[in-house]
Write a protein that holds these residues in place. Structure first.
Motif, PDB file in Angstrom:
ATOM      1  N   HIS A  42      -6.461 -86.317 -19.706  1.00 20.94           N
ATOM      2  CA  HIS A  42      -5.319 -86.381 -18.752  1.00 20.94           C
ATOM      3  C   HIS A  42      -5.799 -86.089 -17.209  1.00 20.94           C
ATOM      4  N   PHE A  43      -6.984 -85.434 -17.057  1.00 22.45           N
ATOM      5  CA  PHE A  43      -7.533 -85.175 -15.883  1.00 22.45           C
ATOM      6  C   PHE A  43      -8.997 -85.694 -15.787  1.00 22.45           C
ATOM      7  N   GLU A  44      -9.127 -87.274 -15.494  1.00 24.61           N
ATOM      8  CA  GLU A  44      -9.976 -87.957 -15.478  1.00 24.61           C
ATOM      9  C   GLU A  44     -10.740 -87.947 -14.180  1.00 24.61           C
ATOM     10  N   ASN A  45      -9.961 -87.770 -13.104  1.00 21.93           N
ATOM     11  CA  ASN A  45     -10.495 -87.627 -11.588  1.00 21.93           C
ATOM     12  C   ASN A  45     -10.960 -86.023 -11.575  1.00 21.93           C
ATOM     13  N   ALA A  46     -12.233 -85.989 -11.315  1.00 20.01           N
ATOM     14  CA  ALA A  46     -12.833 -84.666 -10.938  1.00 20.01           C
ATOM     15  C   ALA A  46     -12.201 -83.978  -9.744  1.00 20.01           C
ATOM     16  N   ASP A  47     -11.798 -84.580  -8.731  1.00 19.42           N
ATOM     17  CA  ASP A  47     -11.213 -83.986  -7.498  1.00 19.42           C
ATOM     18  C   ASP A  47      -9.827 -83.473  -7.960  1.00 19.42           C
TER      19      ASP A  47
ATOM     20  N   LEU B 263      -8.726 -82.627 -10.633  1.00 22.55           N
ATOM     21  CA  LEU B 263      -8.964 -81.349 -11.525  1.00 22.55           C
ATOM     22  C   LEU B 263      -9.090 -80.171 -10.566  1.00 22.55           C
ATOM     23  N   ALA B 264      -9.900 -80.264  -9.686  1.00 23.68           N
ATOM     24  CA  ALA B 264     -10.388 -79.338  -8.931  1.00 23.68           C
ATOM     25  C   ALA B 264      -9.344 -78.727  -8.134  1.00 23.68           C
ATOM     26  N   HIS B 265      -8.553 -79.674  -7.575  1.00 21.09           N
ATOM     27  CA  HIS B 265      -7.160 -79.281  -6.960  1.00 21.09           C
ATOM     28  C   HIS B 265      -6.206 -78.446  -7.787  1.00 21.09           C
ATOM     29  N   LEU B 266      -6.211 -79.057  -9.121  1.00 16.72           N
ATOM     30  CA  LEU B 266      -5.240 -78.472 -10.142  1.00 16.72           C
ATOM     31  C   LEU B 266      -5.834 -77.057 -10.300  1.00 16.72           C
TER      32      LEU B 266
END
Length: 204
Positions: free
Chosen positions: A152-157, A159-162
């Motif tokens: 559900h969180f393919e974008n690393a950026d 994910l970092a924000h989350l």
């Protein structure tokens, strides 16, 4: 509303969209939600009916002592849960504090007729703490989801924000919850059981 900048706001918006899709997919796979609601209402009605058959044994003085002892036990368990939260940053500890606060709130609902103004005020306070601890638990569940369902969180950026947002609000909410719990289960709680016993003997 809680994003630090527009990039973070956009990242969190994408994550909300992904999580909403996940929720809808799970809901579609579950049984009829209307039946779930109907079954829950029926169970609650049976529970309320069962309360009509409950009778306290003994005279008013003995009943008052029993209620006071039960109140004391509830507060003692809540304080124990609070101490565990202060001693360690544990999701389980905060979840236990939430359950003990729910027990404490239930007493205020049950005994509201004895002391309506004070009971209602404490009920509202306890409800606020329960809601806050619920957010703490939700953030922990979201953290677990990040670890177990990476798809559900393919974008690393994103994910970092989350992760930053989760950690930030966890710290804020935990601190606020401990402050509220200290107030609710503080020194005044020791006198509540005595007041309950006196009021029950006089008016129960």
């Amino acid at each position: 509303d809680h994003a630090r900048d527009s990039d973070e706001a956009e990242a969190l918006s994408r994550i909300v969209t992904a999580l909403s899709a996940r929720r809808d997919k799970i809901a579609a796979a579950q049984r009829d939600p209307e039946k779930v609601v109907a079954d829950t209402i029926a169970a609650l009605k049976r529970a309320v009916s069962a309360l009509d058959d409950v009778r306290l044994k003994g005279n008013h003085r003995r009943q008052g002592r029993m209620l006071a002892q039960g109140w004391n036990d509830t507060v003692r368990k809540a304080r124990k849960a609070l101490a565990a939260c202060e001693g360690q940053v544990s999701a389980e500890a905060f979840h236990t504090l939430r359950k003990r606060t729910q027990d404490y709130r239930a007493y205020h609902k049950l005994l509201n007729p004895l002391w309506p103004a004070a009971m209602s005020a404490k009920y509202v306070e306890a409800s606020g703490l329960i809601e806050l601890l619920g957010r703490v638990n939700d953030l922990e569940l979201l953290c677990d989801l990040v670890e177990t369902e990476h798809q559900h969180f393919e974008n690393a950026d994103d994910l970092a924000h989350l992760l930053y947002t989760i950690i930030f609000h966890q710290q804020q909410d935990r601190h606020a919850a401990l402050e509220r719990a200290e107030h609710i289960f503080g020194a005044d709680a020791e006198d509540e059981a005595i007041r309950i016993e006196v009021l029950w003997i006089a008016f129960g």
